[in-house]
Motif scaffolding. Sequence first.
Motif, PDB file in Angstrom:
ATOM      1  N   SER A  52       0.825  -1.213   0.000  1.00 52.60           N
ATOM      2  CA  SER A  52       0.000   0.000   0.000  1.00 52.60           C
ATOM      3  C   SER A  52       0.856   1.258   0.000  1.00 52.60           C
ATOM      4  O   SER A  52       0.533   2.249  -0.676  1.00 52.60           O
ATOM      5  CB  SER A  52      -0.923  -0.006   1.224  1.00 52.60           C
ATOM      6  OG  SER A  52      -0.163  -0.087   2.417  1.00 52.60           O
ATOM      7  N   ARG A  53       1.955   1.235   0.743  1.00 51.59           N
ATOM      8  CA  ARG A  53       2.787   2.440   0.808  1.00 51.59           C
ATOM      9  C   ARG A  53       3.408   2.763  -0.548  1.00 51.59           C
ATOM     10  O   ARG A  53       3.490   3.932  -0.943  1.00 51.59           O
ATOM     11  CB  ARG A  53       3.893   2.273   1.865  1.00 51.59           C
ATOM     12  CG  ARG A  53       4.704   3.550   2.056  1.00 51.59           C
ATOM     13  CD  ARG A  53       5.653   3.464   3.216  1.00 51.59           C
ATOM     14  NE  ARG A  53       6.714   2.503   2.989  1.00 51.59           N
ATOM     15  CZ  ARG A  53       7.709   2.291   3.831  1.00 51.59           C
ATOM     16  NH1 ARG A  53       7.757   2.964   4.971  1.00 51.59           N
ATOM     17  NH2 ARG A  53       8.648   1.410   3.574  1.00 51.59           N
ATOM     18  N   ILE A  56       0.675   4.323  -2.771  1.00 50.75           N
ATOM     19  CA  ILE A  56       0.402   5.701  -2.359  1.00 50.75           C
ATOM     20  C   ILE A  56       1.558   6.615  -2.752  1.00 50.75           C
ATOM     21  O   ILE A  56       1.360   7.752  -3.202  1.00 50.75           O
ATOM     22  CB  ILE A  56       0.168   5.756  -0.829  1.00 50.75           C
ATOM     23  CG1 ILE A  56      -1.154   5.063  -0.468  1.00 50.75           C
ATOM     24  CG2 ILE A  56       0.176   7.201  -0.338  1.00 50.75           C
ATOM     25  CD1 ILE A  56      -2.383   5.798  -0.927  1.00 50.75           C
ATOM     26  N   ALA A  60       0.602   9.621  -5.112  1.00 48.50           N
ATOM     27  CA  ALA A  60       0.703  10.933  -4.467  1.00 48.50           C
ATOM     28  C   ALA A  60       1.767  11.792  -5.151  1.00 48.50           C
ATOM     29  O   ALA A  60       1.562  12.997  -5.363  1.00 48.50           O
ATOM     30  CB  ALA A  60       1.034  10.766  -2.986  1.00 48.50           C
ATOM     31  N   LEU A 117      -6.001   9.245  -5.564  1.00 47.44           N
ATOM     32  CA  LEU A 117      -5.275   9.302  -4.285  1.00 47.44           C
ATOM     33  C   LEU A 117      -6.241   9.274  -3.105  1.00 47.44           C
ATOM     34  O   LEU A 117      -6.001   8.570  -2.115  1.00 47.44           O
ATOM     35  CB  LEU A 117      -4.415  10.569  -4.255  1.00 47.44           C
ATOM     36  CG  LEU A 117      -3.627  10.809  -2.962  1.00 47.44           C
ATOM     37  CD1 LEU A 117      -2.637   9.673  -2.715  1.00 47.44           C
ATOM     38  CD2 LEU A 117      -2.898  12.145  -3.018  1.00 47.44           C
ATOM     39  N   LEU A 121      -6.257   6.420  -0.242  1.00 49.48           N
ATOM     40  CA  LEU A 121      -5.987   6.761   1.164  1.00 49.48           C
ATOM     41  C   LEU A 121      -7.107   6.274   2.072  1.00 49.48           C
ATOM     42  O   LEU A 121      -6.856   5.740   3.159  1.00 49.48           O
ATOM     43  CB  LEU A 121      -5.829   8.286   1.300  1.00 49.48           C
ATOM     44  CG  LEU A 121      -4.502   8.862   0.805  1.00 49.48           C
ATOM     45  CD1 LEU A 121      -4.537  10.380   0.839  1.00 49.48           C
ATOM     46  CD2 LEU A 121      -3.334   8.357   1.641  1.00 49.48           C
TER      47      LEU A 121
END
Length: 613
Positions: A52-53, A56, A60, A117, A121
Amino acid sequence: MRTAAVMSRKIVAVAGLLMLAAFLGVPASGVAQDAASASASVAYRDIPGLGSRNIIWVVAQQHLLLAGFVLGVPIFAWLCEIVGWKTGDKRYDKLAKEFTKLLTSSYATTALFGGILLFLLIGFYPKLMAYLTDIFFPSFIVYCILFLLETVTLYLYWYGWDAMQDGGMKSVHLFLGFLLNVFAFFIMIVPNSWATFQASPVVISEGTDIQRAWAATWNPTWWPVNIHRLIANVVLGGYICGAYAGIRYLAARSQDERYHYDWMGYVGNFIGVFGLLPLPFAGYWLMREIYQYNQQMGITLMGGFLSWLFILQAMLIGVLFLGSNYYFWLGITHRIPGAEMSYRKPIMAMLVILLLCLGVWMTPHSLVASLEEARKMGGTHHPLLGVFGVMSAKMTVANLMILVTFMSFIMYWRAGKQETATWARIAKAVMGAVLAVAAIAVIVLGVWGYFVPAIVRINYFSTSQVLIVLFVMLTITPLTALLLKSAKTTTEMIWGRMPPRAGYALVLNAVMVILLMTLMGYARSSSRVHWHIYGVMRDSSQYAYSPALGYAAAFMSLNTFLFCLLVAFIFWVATMGDKGKTEAAPAKSEVPHGALPAMAGGAPTRVKRGQEC
């Protein structure tokens, strides 16, 4: 039919953005509660294999880069339109319109990535998003309203360009451009409050929702980041427009196109340099505020494992300074006939100073050395070069590079002109003296900084260096403008004859800026280490660690590559209409096949001296 189709597209686009704005406004009633309830059972979600990081991180970064471009371009597009309106020079109006065309092409993509995004999130970090929604609920509403207003203003500004050219309607159009920038500025600072809150949170438990949101918004790093991002957006927009012009120049098939895109490349590079000069000062202010808010966070950034990022930063900024100056120097030697010999020595001197400064800036405080090498050096600090690894030396050379770049621009500005004012000699003597005294003062303060406590150096010496350089710019710029007001032109500048490497230099500058922004984005996020919100909400996911520098560098490169692809696609789509018009109309002054600049490799046919005109 065409009008109806255009109106239809407008309505669809506006409707889509309204839906997005409405979705962003949903937290007022639904998402906040949903996220809050979800946080009771699920704190994190993940996609195995991808992480997930990582997802993102990429989304992002693309959104932030696109947003930086979209928010930076309206500033100088509007300024170009004002210059064209005041001077009556239609070139500026055409240039402003072309800048705005790039803006409209990028706007929808920026909103698209913003929506993606937000979805991600909420899905990956429901607990964090519920907390942020609870704090910033009122600002979500403000953001939606601003987004709606900016969208409407942008469409009026772009589609009303040709219809608002005459009479009083031009003033209305300029006012729309002003409003567009006002809304863009507030659209930038509202999300900045959410991001800076994570790094320097201010939380109050009492008061109304608005009072709590306002306290969280006005956190210690909010305004430093606002100013830093505002300037950085101008730099990014300027250099990307310059790269666009450089590529169009390389591909130009007529002399008119080469003329236009050579000039556009110059303006893009000028805007980039104009923003680049004060940008280090804004960065210094931001770092100073971070240190004052939390010394440990500042040490993590500048003295801990993230300190090596600032060596990379020095290299990227150094290449950017070199590329920008190189483009100026190419302009002097190729656009101004006979100027090459006159400016060769000053250009060589500036190049040597820039390289020496870059060498000092890139010198690390402690070296990566083997045990044997460390023993021979007597530690991890090099006995001779170690003295250049501290902030006093780096602040000094950074200010000197800014001074050199500023003088490079002044030299370009004055090239091909002869001052006729009676006070010209005195003015030039004053400017030379100001520059010399300023350079000496910056060096003296830098050396003196080794012998005083750090707090004295940071609060007084470094600040004084910044103020001295700003004083030079604020003194010499208006003085030069006054001097050139009555000057006579001795050699006309010839556009459209820059060598192909000028176009490559513009592309290089844009890539450096993108890499730089991805680098500093990682640095700011990683300074929070294992906290979602520093000191308030701990990251308890499996990704609660800072990525290694090599891993981070790979993602920075990936993000830069993806963003370049994305921008290339957007600009390609934006110019499809132009290609159709060009093919439909016969070329008025097509460049002979052999005189076209080489895109890569090969050598274009040289134009002999005396035949350029």
